[in-house]
Design an enzyme around this catalytic site. Structure first.
Site: not given
Length: 600
Positions: A112, A489, A514
């Site tokens: 991520d 995100e 996030s």
């Protein structure tokens, strides 16, 4: 049987979810009750030949030892995952010492942190499903008797648990652990990944300065933050999504006490591997399976921990999906009910100043559980993979250290209720999820400024086009599970706004934020724009009110006008029509039910 009865029978079989049922030896015949399907007598000689070739040393071992799969989400190029193969090897050694066969295998992951703000982030949420599919596939296809999973990054944890829950054989999860904080020599303070992200906003708005040394340029400061924010292995260190999920899963009873808070570099993390080998044998002997741990009571406990520690909004999405996989009735309203009664007591990043490593040093997650059980907020009677209850696990664990400042007392919380707010209204008829700690207030009203994709907002921020002189609600749409596709995100935008000090701004989206995001943010707006939700017809200048105290999110347009706009709305063409994201967009459900892909 006549057609009416056939139709009735077909409807009954298709209405209830079913997994493929596997034959196994009769209960009580041994811990190898699944693998013995292949290894008993000579029913599958080719399978036995392959197993000997894979390293089974003798007929005695083949016929009597249970087979344990060790699934690590290992891959290089990401600090959250790069050390998991080594943990898996240690688990394998410990399993073999318990007179069991251990088979290591991998599944995939997405970073991520690396993909944030780019198209790569569209692959992140769907990786949860691939991880679950992989673990279900290998365990069932190879007739493993038990399963140990070793995840590291955000989507890894729920993906591992969903896979474990689908095959429902004795299983334990080992969390890879948190990263240590970095240190900035220029700023002379601890830093982490969020420091680097928020510094980007300050950099853009020419606000990145060191008051102790004005001679330092913003380029020098940002370059050093990029180099030193992440000093080595481990998942992001605050109460972001990885630590939120690790804490929840430990509370659900699927990992050993302390797993969630033990740092990645701690010797205790390697000692955990030996304990897991002992515990998986207990699970097989006592037939403790994931679905026996995943009950409504244990999910309620997980929600309590999430609210007390200030967990990520992504926890809502993932816990819904995990509960859905286990066929436990969990809804958005359950989150609100728990949030209403559980105080927010942890001064942990992103809204606070401490990290999971700091919590570990004052007692860790079990010490917090012990506190909340004593207060009657956690139910200590739920079963865990140790063979003991949650309460029994933490009974001998030390209490939080005297004088520590990370966990507030229950009578002096940061916020009297939880930070997660479930919102409904004419903008989100099926729900939305807000993360509001109270530091930013409880009500925000501003004019809508609409962005059709996340990159449009990023471009506006990079160009310094978001003004400070009026309240704005920045609306990012067509970023939901189907519309994104992949529900990316949007930490890059939220962090840039915090770093720039744009306190006149709220962010709302049908996508996600996030676990490191904070500020006045609302995500998971449902229905999403791509399926014709009201967010699709918000226009620049519409007044939007977010009222967390009343659990509402509305835009100042009458019902008739919303209906008129929706009648004129035309669904955009899909941005992806082939490949894994196209499959995901076709299969995925809405965010209010966990964005699952196997609920047809």
């Amino acid at each position: 049987m006549d057609k009416a009865n056939l139709d009735k029978q077909f409807a009954a079989t298709t209405e209830s979810p079913r997994y493929l049922s596997f034959q196994n030896s009769k209960p009580g015949s041994g811990l190898n009750k699944f693998s013995s399907t292949l290894t008993r007598e000579h029913d599958f000689p080719a399978a036995q030949a392959m197993l000997y070739a894979a390293g089974v040393p003798s007929e005695h071992v083949l016929k009597t030892y249970p087979q344990v799969g060790i699934a690590s989400v290992w891959w290089e190029g990401n600090p959250c995952n790069m050390h998991l193969l080594d943990i898996g090897k240690e688990v394998k050694r410990a399993i073999e010492q318990q007179e069991m066969l251990a088979w290591q295998y991998n599944t995939i992951g997405v970073s991520d942190g690396i993909t944030m703000g780019g198209d790569g982030m569209r692959f992140s949420l769907q990786s949860r499903e691939i991880i679950a599919d992989s673990i279900e596939t290998v365990t069932c296809a190879q007739f493993h008797d038990a399963c140990i999973t070793i995840p590291g990054c955000d989507k890894n944890m729920p993906g591992a648990v969903m896979g474990m829950t689908r095959h429902n054989r004795p299983s334990i999860m080992i969390y890879g652990g948190s990263i240590n904080p970095g240190y900035s020599d220029l700023l002379q303070k601890d830093i982490n990944i969020t420091t680097a992200l928020e510094a980007h906003g300050a950099y853009i708005y020419d606000n990145l300065k060191n008051p102790k040394d004005p001679s330092q340029t913003k380029e020098e400061i940002l370059s050093e933050l990029e180099k030193k924010a992440c000093p080595g292995q481990g998942a992001c260190g605050g109460m972001f999504t990885a630590n939120t999920m690790a804490t929840a899963i430990e509370t659900l009873g699927l990992s050993l006490p302390g797993s969630a808070s033990t740092p990645a570099t701690s010797p205790e993390k390697m000692r955990e591997c030996k304990k897991v080998a002992q515990a998986i044998r207990i699970c097989m002997e006592q037939d403790i399976t994931p679905r026996k741990c995943l009950t409504k009571k244990s999910f309620h406990n997980a929600l309590v921990m999430m609210m007390a520690l200030g967990g990520s909004t992504n926890g809502v999405l993932h816990l819904l999906a995990m509960a859905g996989t286990a066929e436990v009735d969990l809804t958005l309203d359950d989150f609100q009910a728990v949030s209403n009664k559980v105080p927010f007591i942890a001064d942990l990043a992103p809204s606070g100043k401490f990290l999971m490593k700091d919590l570990y040093e004052v007692g860790g997650v079990p010490s917090v559980q012990k506190l909340l059980i004593a207060a009657g907020l956690l139910d200590g009677s739920t079963i865990t993979v140790t063979g003991k209850t949650l309460g029994e696990n933490v009974d001998s664990w030390p209490s939080l250290k005297q004088g520590q400042e990370i966990i507030r007392s229950l009578d002096s919380p940061i916020k009297a209720t939880g930070h997660i707010e479930i919102l409904y209204g004419n903008l989100a008829p099926k729900g939305a999820v807000a993360k509001i700690t109270g530091k930013e207030g409880m009500v925000f009203t501003g004019k809508a400024r609409v962005f059709e994709k996340e990159h449009e907002l990023d471009d506006a921020l990079n160009a310094g086009l978001i003004p400070r002189n009026e309240n704005l609600v920045l609306v990012v749409r067509y970023e939901g599970p189907k519309g994104g596709p992949g529900m990316p995100e949007q930490l890059k935008a939220s962090a840039a706004i915090m770093g720039a000090g744009l306190k006149n701004v709220a962010l709302i989206t049908d996508g996600r934020y996030s676990g490191a995001s904070h500020g006045f943010i609302v995500g998971h707006i449902c229905p999403e724009a791509a399926v014709g939700g009201p967010i699709a017809v918000v226009m620049d200048g519409d007044a939007i009110t977010i009222d967390a105290s009343q659990h509402r999110i509305d835009f100042g347009v009458g019902e008739d006008e919303i209906k008129r706009r929706l009648e004129g709305w035309v669904a955009p063409k899909p941005v992806v029509t082939r490949g894994v994201l196209a499959k995901y967009a076709r299969l995925v459900g809405d965010a209010s039910h966990g964005a699952m892909t196997d609920l047809f």
